[in-house]
Design a protein around this motif. Structure first.
Motif, PDB file in Angstrom:
ATOM      1  N   CYS A 152       0.845  -1.198   0.000  1.00 48.19           N
ATOM      2  CA  CYS A 152       0.000   0.000   0.000  1.00 48.19           C
ATOM      3  C   CYS A 152       0.878   1.244   0.000  1.00 48.19           C
ATOM      4  CB  CYS A 152      -0.917   0.007   1.214  1.00 48.19           C
ATOM      5  SG  CYS A 152      -2.011   1.454   1.265  1.00 48.19           S
ATOM      6  N   VAL A 153       0.388   2.316  -0.592  1.00 45.13           N
ATOM      7  CA  VAL A 153       1.107   3.595  -0.608  1.00 45.13           C
ATOM      8  C   VAL A 153       1.308   4.122   0.821  1.00 45.13           C
ATOM      9  CG1 VAL A 153      -0.926   5.100  -0.812  1.00 45.13           C
ATOM     10  CG2 VAL A 153       1.224   5.791  -1.894  1.00 45.13           C
ATOM     11  N   GLU A 154       0.491   3.637   1.747  1.00 47.78           N
ATOM     12  CA  GLU A 154       0.629   4.067   3.150  1.00 47.78           C
ATOM     13  C   GLU A 154       1.792   3.380   3.864  1.00 47.78           C
ATOM     14  OE1 GLU A 154      -4.046   4.615   4.315  1.00 47.78           O
ATOM     15  OE2 GLU A 154      -3.259   2.622   4.017  1.00 47.78           O
ATOM     16  N   ALA A 155       2.568   2.577   3.143  1.00 48.37           N
ATOM     17  CA  ALA A 155       3.770   1.912   3.670  1.00 48.37           C
ATOM     18  C   ALA A 155       3.468   0.737   4.590  1.00 48.37           C
ATOM     19  CB  ALA A 155       4.725   2.907   4.330  1.00 48.37           C
ATOM     20  N   TRP A 156       2.430  -0.011   4.286  1.00 54.11           N
ATOM     21  CA  TRP A 156       2.229  -1.332   4.906  1.00 54.11           C
ATOM     22  C   TRP A 156       2.094  -2.354   3.772  1.00 54.11           C
ATOM     23  CZ3 TRP A 156      -2.343  -3.576   3.361  1.00 54.11           C
ATOM     24  CH2 TRP A 156      -3.406  -2.729   3.033  1.00 54.11           C
ATOM     25  N   SER A 157       2.347  -3.608   4.127  1.00 52.99           N
ATOM     26  CA  SER A 157       2.318  -4.622   3.067  1.00 52.99           C
ATOM     27  C   SER A 157       1.880  -5.975   3.614  1.00 52.99           C
ATOM     28  CB  SER A 157       3.701  -4.760   2.429  1.00 52.99           C
ATOM     29  OG  SER A 157       4.625  -5.255   3.364  1.00 52.99           O
ATOM     30  N   GLN A 295       9.040   6.253   1.449  1.00 55.37           N
ATOM     31  CA  GLN A 295       8.596   4.955   0.909  1.00 55.37           C
ATOM     32  C   GLN A 295       9.744   3.947   0.943  1.00 55.37           C
ATOM     33  OE1 GLN A 295       5.626   4.418   0.718  1.00 55.37           O
ATOM     34  NE2 GLN A 295       4.419   5.778  -0.581  1.00 55.37           N
ATOM     35  N   ALA A 296      10.800   4.239   1.698  1.00 56.49           N
ATOM     36  CA  ALA A 296      11.981   3.364   1.707  1.00 56.49           C
ATOM     37  C   ALA A 296      11.702   2.030   2.390  1.00 56.49           C
ATOM     38  CB  ALA A 296      13.139   4.067   2.396  1.00 56.49           C
ATOM     39  N   THR A 297      10.801   2.034   3.376  1.00 58.51           N
ATOM     40  CA  THR A 297      10.476   0.793   4.078  1.00 58.51           C
ATOM     41  C   THR A 297       8.962   0.652   4.188  1.00 58.51           C
ATOM     42  OG1 THR A 297      10.474   1.847   6.253  1.00 58.51           O
ATOM     43  CG2 THR A 297      12.575   0.923   5.497  1.00 58.51           C
ATOM     44  N   GLU A 298       8.547  -0.535   4.620  1.00 62.48           N
ATOM     45  CA  GLU A 298       7.109  -0.803   4.783  1.00 62.48           C
ATOM     46  C   GLU A 298       6.922  -1.681   6.014  1.00 62.48           C
ATOM     47  OE1 GLU A 298       7.576  -2.548   0.984  1.00 62.48           O
ATOM     48  OE2 GLU A 298       6.832  -4.516   1.636  1.00 62.48           O
ATOM     49  N   GLN A 299       5.731  -1.656   6.588  1.00 62.61           N
ATOM     50  CA  GLN A 299       5.462  -2.500   7.741  1.00 62.61           C
ATOM     51  C   GLN A 299       4.664  -3.719   7.299  1.00 62.61           C
ATOM     52  OE1 GLN A 299       3.745  -0.489  11.100  1.00 62.61           O
ATOM     53  NE2 GLN A 299       4.698  -1.946  12.493  1.00 62.61           N
ATOM     54  N   ASP A 300       5.225  -4.899   7.553  1.00 64.12           N
ATOM     55  CA  ASP A 300       4.544  -6.155   7.231  1.00 64.12           C
ATOM     56  C   ASP A 300       3.402  -6.325   8.243  1.00 64.12           C
ATOM     57  OD1 ASP A 300       3.746  -8.812   7.203  1.00 64.12           O
ATOM     58  OD2 ASP A 300       5.769  -9.607   6.938  1.00 64.12           O
ATOM     59  N   ILE A 301       2.158  -6.347   7.774  1.00 64.84           N
ATOM     60  CA  ILE A 301       1.041  -6.396   8.734  1.00 64.84           C
ATOM     61  C   ILE A 301       0.941  -7.749   9.437  1.00 64.84           C
ATOM     62  CG2 ILE A 301      -0.309  -4.593   7.586  1.00 64.84           C
ATOM     63  CD1 ILE A 301      -2.269  -6.840   6.684  1.00 64.84           C
ATOM     64  N   ASN A 302       1.643  -8.735   8.902  1.00 65.62           N
ATOM     65  CA  ASN A 302       1.621 -10.064   9.515  1.00 65.62           C
ATOM     66  C   ASN A 302       2.457 -10.090  10.789  1.00 65.62           C
ATOM     67  OD1 ASN A 302       0.517 -12.649   9.113  1.00 65.62           O
ATOM     68  ND2 ASN A 302       2.495 -13.436   8.427  1.00 65.62           N
ATOM     69  N   GLU A 305       6.864  -6.184  11.526  1.00 64.32           N
ATOM     70  CA  GLU A 305       8.251  -5.803  11.222  1.00 64.32           C
ATOM     71  C   GLU A 305       8.311  -4.754  10.123  1.00 64.32           C
ATOM     72  OE1 GLU A 305      11.381  -8.752  10.055  1.00 64.32           O
ATOM     73  OE2 GLU A 305       9.898 -10.105  10.971  1.00 64.32           O
ATOM     74  N   ARG A 306       9.314  -3.890  10.228  1.00 66.08           N
ATOM     75  CA  ARG A 306       9.557  -2.925   9.153  1.00 66.08           C
ATOM     76  C   ARG A 306      10.623  -3.512   8.232  1.00 66.08           C
ATOM     77  NH1 ARG A 306       7.820   1.655   7.444  1.00 66.08           N
ATOM     78  NH2 ARG A 306       6.123   1.714   8.933  1.00 66.08           N
ATOM     79  N   ILE A 307      10.311  -3.582   6.968  1.00 71.40           N
ATOM     80  CA  ILE A 307      11.213  -4.232   6.007  1.00 71.40           C
ATOM     81  C   ILE A 307      11.486  -3.278   4.846  1.00 71.40           C
ATOM     82  CG2 ILE A 307      10.536  -6.601   6.584  1.00 71.40           C
ATOM     83  CD1 ILE A 307       8.570  -6.542   4.252  1.00 71.40           C
ATOM     84  N   PRO A 308      12.627  -3.481   4.150  1.00 70.82           N
ATOM     85  CA  PRO A 308      12.930  -2.576   3.036  1.00 70.82           C
ATOM     86  C   PRO A 308      11.904  -2.751   1.915  1.00 70.82           C
ATOM     87  CG  PRO A 308      14.787  -4.040   3.509  1.00 70.82           C
ATOM     88  CD  PRO A 308      13.657  -4.508   4.350  1.00 70.82           C
ATOM     89  N   THR A 309      11.568  -1.649   1.277  1.00 68.79           N
ATOM     90  CA  THR A 309      10.690  -1.701   0.102  1.00 68.79           C
ATOM     91  C   THR A 309      11.549  -1.925  -1.135  1.00 68.79           C
ATOM     92  OG1 THR A 309       8.926  -0.398   1.052  1.00 68.79           O
ATOM     93  CG2 THR A 309       9.173  -0.244  -1.334  1.00 68.79           C
ATOM     94  N   LEU A 310      11.064  -2.772  -2.029  1.00 70.56           N
ATOM     95  CA  LEU A 310      11.825  -3.104  -3.237  1.00 70.56           C
ATOM     96  C   LEU A 310      11.299  -2.302  -4.432  1.00 70.56           C
ATOM     97  CD1 LEU A 310      11.728  -6.993  -2.788  1.00 70.56           C
ATOM     98  CD2 LEU A 310      13.638  -5.442  -2.243  1.00 70.56           C
ATOM     99  N   PRO A 311      12.216  -1.929  -5.346  1.00 70.88           N
ATOM    100  CA  PRO A 311      11.742  -1.263  -6.562  1.00 70.88           C
ATOM    101  C   PRO A 311      10.719  -2.159  -7.277  1.00 70.88           C
ATOM    102  CG  PRO A 311      14.151  -1.319  -6.472  1.00 70.88           C
ATOM    103  CD  PRO A 311      13.667  -2.159  -5.338  1.00 70.88           C
ATOM    104  N   PHE A 312       9.688  -1.586  -7.780  1.00 65.92           N
ATOM    105  CA  PHE A 312       8.596  -2.321  -8.426  1.00 65.92           C
ATOM    106  C   PHE A 312       8.062  -3.427  -7.507  1.00 65.92           C
ATOM    107  CE2 PHE A 312      11.101  -0.777 -12.123  1.00 65.92           C
ATOM    108  CZ  PHE A 312      10.131   0.028 -12.708  1.00 65.92           C
ATOM    109  N   ASN A 313       8.227  -3.240  -6.207  1.00 69.50           N
ATOM    110  CA  ASN A 313       7.743  -4.224  -5.227  1.00 69.50           C
ATOM    111  C   ASN A 313       8.335  -5.614  -5.467  1.00 69.50           C
ATOM    112  OD1 ASN A 313       6.248  -4.775  -2.909  1.00 69.50           O
ATOM    113  ND2 ASN A 313       4.364  -5.258  -4.039  1.00 69.50           N
ATOM    114  N   GLY A 314       9.537  -5.638  -6.086  1.00 70.19           N
ATOM    115  CA  GLY A 314      10.198  -6.924  -6.340  1.00 70.19           C
ATOM    116  C   GLY A 314       9.860  -7.527  -7.686  1.00 70.19           C
TER     117      GLY A 314
END
Ligand code: MTE
Length: 325
Positions: A152-157, A295-302, A305-314
């Motif tokens: 999500c643009v809100e930095a969770w994934s 947008q450098a990192t995101e929070q895994d809702i599972n 944890e805060r994890i690095p965001t990947l270009p094109f989401n990987g």
């Protein structure tokens, strides 16, 4: 369980949202989502990622039309070496502004939304305009399951197994003309059933989104009718939604009623609402901050944890070429 409450930086202030009429006890939902044993989906997939995850039959058997359709085989090309997000977490942390901006209440406010009968009109610059009944479509398209990251643009994934079919399979059925350069998609407009459409009149309803033709026919792009091995529950965008995993989640329009092929770049919901914050392309990019957050990192809702965001989401290997130059 960690349910994070992300600061709603991109949202209209909560004080402007009228309280909803329907609000039942959240604990009842959580109770329903546990203790029912391992369902068909878990058996199909070995469920090694989340062996304790129970599947709630009242969610995944909620519509008779889906009987016998799910689960379907997973496409081995689209799996991830990552833990799949627990279904109860994914199903109670949603963005669906038609109902509310409050992520943990969408599932309740969307519960009574009627998704049958449902038609999708495919129109515009095509040789074969058609209106599809959702169940005819589901029964005739090549359904497969794919595990995708969802950012999500809100930095969770999260990491989710979607069931659906390549958008290209539908596009081939209607045969766009050579003038078609963009695909515009539109969500329902039913203020009588969707409280957010009644109370948040500053948004440009109905929700609408768009892709270029090259994005729409890319092999990653799916029209999705199921999740976690069953039909999509309402909060995830029943009965049919878009998934473009390399783009921020707001591109993944839910509950689509119309798909239109057009020549000029169409306006989009978020770009119209806040043009300086939400562009039309919206590829996940850790190097380009949102005007109000990184947008450098995101929070895994599972896991929280805060994890690095990947270009094109990987997913750069599938899509980076679309944006060169
Ligand atoms: N589609 C519609 N019609 N309305 C919405 O508010 N929110 C978008 C997208 N699709 C939205 C929508 C956003 S911001 C995100 S992050 C994803 O849906 C969330 O999908 P999920 O709730 O299934 O995780």
């Amino acid at each position: 369980m960690t349910l994070i409450k992300t600061r709603k930086g991109w949202e209209i202030p909560e004080s402007r949202v009228t309280p909803e009429e329907v609000y039942t006890d959240r604990r009842q939902f959580m109770k329903k989502l546990t203790g029912l044993g391992v369902g068909a989906y878990a058996l199909l997939n070995g469920c090694s990622e989340n062996p304790s995850q129970a599947q709630d039959q009242s969610v995944w058997r909620s519509i008779p039309e889906a009987e016998g359709v799910y689960p379907v085989s997973r496409n081995a090309k689209f799996t991830l070496d990552l833990a799949i997000t627990r279904e109860d977490i994914a199903a109670s942390y949603n963005n669906f502004y038609e109902f509310t901006t409050d992520k943990d209440r969408v599932w309740q406010l969307a519960e009574q939304f009627e998704t049958r009968p449902w038609q999708i009109e495919v129109t515009g610059l095509v040789h074969k305009k058609q209106t599809f009944d959702i169940d005819e479509l589901i029964n005739t398209m090549p359904l497969e399951e794919r595990v995708y990251r969802h950012r999500c643009v809100e930095a969770w994934s999260m990491v989710v197994p979607w069931t659906g079919f390549p958008f290209k399979a539908l596009i081939d059925k209607v045969e766009p003309t050579s003038d078609a350069k963009f695909v515009r998609m539109v969500t329902f407009l039913r203020p009588e059933q969707a409280v957010g459409q009644r109370t948040q009149n500053w948004y440009p309803w109905p929700y609408h989104e768009a892709l270029t033709m090259a994005e729409a026919v890319n092999e990653l792009t799916m029209l999705v009718t199921g999740i976690f091995g069953h039909a999509l529950p309402n909060q995830h965008g029943a009965p049919i939604r878009l998934i473009t995993p390399w783009k921020y989640g707001y591109k993944s329009i839910k509950s689509i009623v119309q798909i239109e092929f057009v020549r000029e770049q169409p306006a989009t919901f978020w770009n119209t609402a806040a043009p300086s914050e939400y562009d039309i392309v919206s590829n996940v990019n850790p190097k380009v901050p949102h005007p109000r957050w990184s947008q450098a990192t995101e929070q895994d809702i599972n896991t929280g944890e805060r994890i690095p965001t990947l270009p094109f989401n990987g997913y750069g290997e599938y899509v980076a070429h679309l944006y060169q130059g």
